[in-house]
Design an enzyme around this catalytic site. Structure first.
Site, short mmCIF file in Angstrom:
data_model
loop_
_atom_site.label_atom_id
_atom_site.label_comp_id
_atom_site.label_asym_id
_atom_site.label_seq_id
_atom_site.Cartn_x
_atom_site.Cartn_y
_atom_site.Cartn_z
N ALA A 12 0.81 -1.23 0.00
CA ALA A 12 0.00 0.00 0.00
C ALA A 12 0.84 1.27 0.00
O ALA A 12 0.74 2.11 -0.91
CB ALA A 12 -0.93 -0.02 1.21
N CYS A 46 -6.37 -6.41 3.77
CA CYS A 46 -7.66 -6.28 4.45
C CYS A 46 -8.67 -7.32 3.97
O CYS A 46 -9.62 -7.66 4.67
CB CYS A 46 -8.24 -4.88 4.22
SG CYS A 46 -7.03 -3.57 4.39
N ASP A 289 2.51 1.30 7.80
CA ASP A 289 2.51 0.65 9.11
C ASP A 289 3.83 0.78 9.86
O ASP A 289 3.91 0.42 11.04
CB ASP A 289 2.21 -0.85 8.94
CG ASP A 289 0.74 -1.13 8.70
OD1 ASP A 289 -0.05 -0.17 8.58
OD2 ASP A 289 0.38 -2.32 8.63
N ASN A 311 -2.17 4.07 2.54
CA ASN A 311 -2.40 4.57 1.18
C ASN A 311 -2.26 6.09 1.11
O ASN A 311 -1.63 6.63 0.20
CB ASN A 311 -3.79 4.14 0.69
CG ASN A 311 -3.77 2.72 0.17
OD1 ASN A 311 -3.23 2.45 -0.90
ND2 ASN A 311 -4.32 1.80 0.93
N TYR A 432 -33.16 11.26 6.91
CA TYR A 432 -34.12 10.37 7.58
C TYR A 432 -35.16 9.86 6.59
O TYR A 432 -35.77 10.64 5.85
CB TYR A 432 -34.84 11.08 8.74
CG TYR A 432 -36.15 10.38 9.08
CD1 TYR A 432 -36.11 9.07 9.59
CD2 TYR A 432 -37.38 10.96 8.84
CE1 TYR A 432 -37.29 8.38 9.86
CE2 TYR A 432 -38.58 10.28 9.10
CZ TYR A 432 -38.52 8.99 9.61
OH TYR A 432 -39.68 8.30 9.85
N ARG A 448 -27.85 14.06 22.14
CA ARG A 448 -28.77 14.68 23.12
C ARG A 448 -28.51 14.14 24.52
O ARG A 448 -28.50 14.87 25.50
CB ARG A 448 -30.21 14.36 22.72
CG ARG A 448 -30.76 15.36 21.73
CD ARG A 448 -32.25 15.21 21.46
NE ARG A 448 -32.92 14.16 22.21
CZ ARG A 448 -33.98 13.49 21.76
NH1 ARG A 448 -34.47 13.74 20.57
NH2 ARG A 448 -34.57 12.57 22.49
C1 LIG Z 1 -6.02 -9.62 7.98
C2 LIG Z 1 -5.89 -8.12 7.86
C3 LIG Z 1 -7.02 -7.34 7.73
C4 LIG Z 1 -6.90 -5.95 7.63
N1 LIG Z 1 -8.03 -5.19 7.50
C5 LIG Z 1 -7.93 -3.83 7.39
C6 LIG Z 1 -9.09 -3.03 7.22
O1 LIG Z 1 -10.21 -3.55 7.15
N2 LIG Z 1 -8.92 -1.68 7.12
C7 LIG Z 1 -7.69 -1.08 7.18
O2 LIG Z 1 -7.59 0.16 7.07
N3 LIG Z 1 -6.56 -1.83 7.32
C8 LIG Z 1 -6.66 -3.18 7.44
N4 LIG Z 1 -5.53 -3.95 7.57
C9 LIG Z 1 -4.23 -3.28 7.68
C10 LIG Z 1 -3.63 -2.98 6.32
O3 LIG Z 1 -3.59 -4.14 5.53
C11 LIG Z 1 -2.23 -2.42 6.53
O4 LIG Z 1 -2.33 -1.28 7.35
C12 LIG Z 1 -1.56 -2.04 5.21
O5 LIG Z 1 -1.39 -3.17 4.40
C13 LIG Z 1 -0.22 -1.40 5.49
O6 LIG Z 1 0.41 -1.10 4.30
P1 LIG Z 1 1.99 -0.95 4.24
O7 LIG Z 1 2.34 -0.71 2.81
O8 LIG Z 1 2.44 0.02 5.25
O9 LIG Z 1 2.55 -2.35 4.74
P2 LIG Z 1 2.33 -3.82 4.15
O10 LIG Z 1 1.04 -3.95 3.48
O11 LIG Z 1 2.64 -4.75 5.27
O12 LIG Z 1 3.46 -3.92 3.05
C14 LIG Z 1 4.82 -3.93 3.38
C15 LIG Z 1 5.52 -4.76 2.35
O13 LIG Z 1 6.91 -4.64 2.57
C16 LIG Z 1 7.53 -5.88 2.29
N5 LIG Z 1 8.80 -5.87 2.99
C17 LIG Z 1 9.00 -5.79 4.33
N6 LIG Z 1 10.34 -5.76 4.60
C18 LIG Z 1 10.98 -5.84 3.40
C19 LIG Z 1 12.35 -5.85 3.03
N7 LIG Z 1 13.32 -5.79 3.92
N8 LIG Z 1 12.65 -5.93 1.71
C20 LIG Z 1 11.65 -6.00 0.76
N9 LIG Z 1 10.34 -5.99 1.07
C21 LIG Z 1 10.01 -5.91 2.38
C22 LIG Z 1 6.52 -6.91 2.81
O14 LIG Z 1 6.68 -8.15 2.18
C23 LIG Z 1 5.19 -6.25 2.45
O15 LIG Z 1 4.66 -6.70 1.21
C24 LIG Z 1 -5.62 -5.35 7.65
C25 LIG Z 1 -4.47 -6.15 7.77
C26 LIG Z 1 -4.59 -7.52 7.87
C27 LIG Z 1 -3.35 -8.36 7.98
#
Ligand SMILES: Cc1cc2nc3c(=O)[nH]c(=O)nc-3n(C[C@H](O)[C@H](O)[C@H](O)COP(=O)(O)OP(=O)(O)OC[C@H]3O[C@@H](n4cnc5c(N)ncnc54)[C@H](O)[C@@H]3O)c2cc1C
Length: 459
Positions: A12, A46, A289, A311, A432, A448
């Site tokens: 993301a 997600c 994250d 995102n 409503y 309220r």
């Molecule tokens: C089961 C589940 C349900 C979720 N539901 C929701 C929801 O309903 N609503 C919501 O807002 N959020 C939800 N989330 C959270 C959301 O998916 C995460 O917040 C989001 O994916 C974070 O994005 P990111 O790019 O920061 O990290 P990630 O999506 O974790 O991507 C990080 C990427 O970096 C790669 N990486 C890590 N270290 C290295 C390295 N050293 N070298 C190369 N690549 C590396 C990993 O493989 C990974 O693909 C959910 C998460 C899970 C697991």
């Protein structure tokens, strides 16, 4: 030589940043190299629970864009199954390991986008070689669990450890697949992202689905038999398990950042400014994250690992890397989830957060319905509001109820974002009609009630 952006992490935050940077700078002006250690780019983690349950039959549906699309249409050099192992800030280089046995590569950068996400919390007792134990963060994690659930002998008994929203969604997914499911939680009940009075409603709904909930029960270990997990050990004995899902939360994936000397904040996540720059390190950006952000109500730094923020933050970083100007101004902690048909929404501070941040407040709970009482399908809805005393400013809100409950939290989130008081809120011009709300919307009834509670205290 073209300016060079290296992105670590192809989901993301990373791919939003890369895409925005590319929109602003053409291929001759900006070279983009993405390292992703997994098998997928731009996927919806997600959506994993809905793929596990079978509601979404095809994992491809969770992938927004595959690496080939980024290569072909966006001129990005996307290197899958490459794990970055070192960031050398002095030489402005990263070292990456080809996980398919292709050795090590070294690549220079002008800008570096750090978007490694989070990793599931795994206490020492959960570190095991036994098969059948899963953390849940990436699509690869989801694929590993799917394979285990489909393999022979098919698991029948699932134990989910930890009742955050991921634990709750995974418990629901596995009960829908026909497994018997126990959710073990160290706290009183699951869903600690809402106050315990609201969490109890969620626990009741989970029990109604046939999920066994064991609250206030710390896990102390795992048992295995013939290399497979066989039980979860607790202070009150063992719970048999053929599959274990860890839902103990996640922590920011900062290993590389720490080794490179990038600053971490009090939450343990990477510090960034509002343009997603790592302060004191020109050309180094981070989002998603792995970073902490400002909570706009408490004024404190928080780590809120959600896709919605990842995102937006990635987009902000990418616009800035591309030469534009954008800021990410913080979060208020809005989140929604569901347990089968029961919907849960929250925004702002829980009671314990409001106390910790030093607020004087009142909290009220209003019981109402999602539709006019006489209209078919009318079901209960519980709204909790937390309001500052004596100002009446909304500090937090939670909703548990049936259809139309979860997205109602957005009304409250907008009120909170704009600093409205509960008194202002009683005047809100909300839609409503009997199929959508009672004549007094549950949000208005709660507002309220909060006004009355404040008045009673200050009389
Ligand atoms: C089961 C589940 C349900 C979720 N539901 C929701 C929801 O309903 N609503 C919501 O807002 N959020 C939800 N989330 C959270 C959301 O998916 C995460 O917040 C989001 O994916 C974070 O994005 P990111 O790019 O920061 O990290 P990630 O999506 O974790 O991507 C990080 C990427 O970096 C790669 N990486 C890590 N270290 C290295 C390295 N050293 N070298 C190369 N690549 C590396 C990993 O493989 C990974 O693909 C959910 C998460 C899970 C697991």
């Amino acid at each position: 030589m073209a300016h060079r952006l290296i992105v670590i992490g192809g989901d993301a935050a990373g791919m939003s940043a890369a895409s925005q940077a590319r929109r602003r700078r053409g291929r001759d002006d900006l070279e983009i190299v993405v390292f992703e250690r997994g098998h997928f780019t731009s996927y919806s983690a997600c959506g994993i629970p809905y793929w596990i349950s079978g509601l979404v039959p095809d994992p491809e549906a969770l992938i927004a864009r595959d690496p080939e699309v980024f290569r072909r249409e966006h001129a990005m050099d996307v290197r899958m199954r490459h794990e970055v192992t070192t960031i050398d800030l002095e030489r402005r280089e990263v070292v990456a390991q080809n996980l398919e046995g292709g050795g090590e590569v070294r690549e220079r950068f002008d800008d570096l986008m750090y978007a490694t996400g989070a990793v599931p919390v795994k206490p020492p007792w959960a570190v095991t070689d036994a098969h059948g134990v899963f953390g849940m963060q990436t699509l690869d994690d989801g694929a590993a669990l799917r394979d285990w659930l489909d393999a022979d002998p098919q698991p029948r008994r699932a134990v989910v450890i930890g009742g955050g929203y991921i634990g709750v969604e995974m418990a629901e997914a596995m009960i829908q697949r026909g497994l018997s499911v126990t959710l073990v939680e160290a706290g009183e009940q699951p869903m600690s992202t809402v106050d315990s009075d609201m969490g109890e409603l969620v626990a009741d709904a989970m029990r109604g689905l046939g999920i066994t909930i064991r609250g206030s029960l710390p896990v102390t270990g795992l048992e295995e038999h013939n290399g497979r997990v066989s039980a979860v050990v607790t202070e009150e004995g063992s719970i048999p398990a053929d599959v274990v899902v860890l839902g103990l939360g996640v922590r920011p994936n900062t290993t590389l950042a720490e080794a490179a000397g990038l600053p971490l904040g009090p939450t343990g996540a990477i510090r960034v400014d509002r343009r997603m720059r790592v302060p004191g390190f020109p050309g180094i950006w981070a989002a998603g994250d792995c970073v902490e952000t400002l909570h706009r109500v408490s004024g404190l730094p928080v780590h809120v690992p959600l896709g919605t923020h990842a995102n937006k933050q990635g987009r902000v970083a990418g616009i800035n890397i591309g030469g534009g100007y954008a800021t990410f101004t913080g979060v208020i902690g809005t989140a929604v989830t569901k347990v089968c048909d029961l919907e849960v929404g929250r925004t702002g501070l829980r009671e314990r957060d409001a106390k910790a941040a030093g607020f004087e407040f009142v909290s009220v709970i209003a019981e109402s319905t999602n539709r006019a009482g006489y209209y078919p399908g009318s079901r209960p809805m519980t709204v909790k509001l937390i309001a500052e005393r004596p100002s009446g400013r909304l500090l937090g809100a939670q909703i548990v109820g049936w259809s139309e409950a979860a997205k109602r939290i957005d009304t409250l989130a907008v009120a909170l974002w704009n600093g409205m008081t509960v008194d202002d809120m009683t005047q809100l011009d909300l839609g409503y009609a009997p199929p959508y709300a009672p004549v007094w919307d549950p949000v208005l009834i709660a507002a309220r009630k909060a006004v009355d509670a404040l008045a009673a205290l200050d009389r």
